[in-house]
Motif scaffolding. Structure first.
Motif, short mmCIF file in Angstrom:
data_model
loop_
_atom_site.label_atom_id
_atom_site.label_comp_id
_atom_site.label_asym_id
_atom_site.label_seq_id
_atom_site.Cartn_x
_atom_site.Cartn_y
_atom_site.Cartn_z
N PHE A 130 0.83 -1.21 0.00
CA PHE A 130 0.00 0.00 0.00
C PHE A 130 0.87 1.25 0.00
N ILE A 133 2.28 1.68 -3.47
CA ILE A 133 1.26 2.07 -4.46
C ILE A 133 0.90 3.55 -4.33
N THR A 134 0.85 4.04 -3.09
CA THR A 134 0.46 5.43 -2.86
C THR A 134 1.63 6.40 -2.96
N ARG A 142 0.89 15.67 -3.54
CA ARG A 142 -0.29 14.81 -3.61
C ARG A 142 -1.50 15.71 -3.86
N THR A 144 -5.52 16.03 -4.82
CA THR A 144 -6.79 15.32 -4.79
C THR A 144 -7.81 16.11 -5.59
N THR A 171 2.14 8.26 -8.94
CA THR A 171 1.07 7.29 -8.65
C THR A 171 -0.29 7.93 -8.92
N VAL A 173 -4.42 7.05 -7.79
CA VAL A 173 -5.39 6.22 -7.08
C VAL A 173 -6.78 6.79 -7.37
N ASN A 175 -10.86 6.55 -6.55
CA ASN A 175 -11.87 6.06 -5.61
C ASN A 175 -13.24 6.52 -6.10
N GLU A 184 -6.64 10.76 -6.72
CA GLU A 184 -5.44 11.25 -6.02
C GLU A 184 -4.23 10.96 -6.90
#
Length: 219
Positions: A130, A133-134, A142, A144, A171, A173, A175, A184
């Motif tokens: 994890f 991956i993040t 980062r 969002t 990366t 991600v 959701n 993100e």
């Protein structure tokens, strides 16, 4: 991502005839909490700290210390090990391993290939996956982004904006929630406010844009 990408390959193992005390010593020496049990190079069981604790005589026992030590010295891994062990293939998806561990309430899955033990994957391995991956260890910004009008090609559009500003993506991600999609993205820059500004100008709802430090800098 597959199980083999994150499994532990350098294994410490025991055999059914290994005394319990020796198994405990191995766990302490290597700072681990479970040991695969092999016989003739085949997996035949699993021994864990919990199994060993359950096998120890209760404090309420009427046995003397001498009798307890005698019994424990006679007890082997094969006497108390878990024999019905769930396993997984190294080419299985990492998500498959997580699902099996959650469904069966276990913290480890031995990894079997061609009937041979080639590794184990544990809760800690999942946590490490994890973090990777993040992009936890990479640092950067980062950002969002909340997307209410989700459609085909939305990620391509968003990443094209970042590419136009010469930013490398570390990366991504995604959701997908009931009312919106949250994306993100970690990019290789510490100019978080500039990232916020040009994404906002491009029409995106930027929830946050924060600088994240590489793990080595945070320690």
């Amino acid at each position: 991502m597959s199980v083999k990408d994150f499994m532990t390959k350098n294994l410490v193992v025991v055999h059914p005839e290994t005394p319990i005390f020796d198994a405990v010593d191995l766990m302490k020496r290597h700072d681990i909490h479970r040991l695969p049990v092999l016989q003739d190079e085949q997996l035949v069981g699993l021994i864990t700290e919990g199994i060993i604790s359950a096998a120890m005589p209760s404090q309420a026992t009427s046995l003397s210390v001498y009798e307890i030590n005698y019994l424990l010295n006679k007890t082997t891994v094969g006497d108390v090990m878990e024999k019905k062990v769930l396993t997984i293939d190294p080419d299985a998806l990492l998500e498959d391993a997580i699902y099996e561990m959650r469904k069966n309430n276990v913290g480890v899955l031995p990894v079997i290939e061609d009937e041979r033990l080639v590794g184990i994957i544990t809760n800690n391995d999942i946590f490490d996956a994890f973090l990777k991956i993040t992009g936890y260890h990479d640092g950067g910004t980062r950002v969002t982004v909340q997307i209410t009008d989700d459609h085909k090609g939305i990620l391509a559009e968003l990443t094209n904006v970042l590419a136009e500003h010469d930013l490398s993506i570390l990366t991504i991600v995604v959701n997908r929630m009931e009312l919106a999609t949250i994306v993100e993205i970690q990019v290789e820059t510490r100019e978080s406010e500039k990232v916020r500004e040009f994404l906002t100008e491009a029409g995106y709802h930027v929830v946050s844009a924060v600088v994240t430090k590489p793990q080595k800098d945070a320690e």
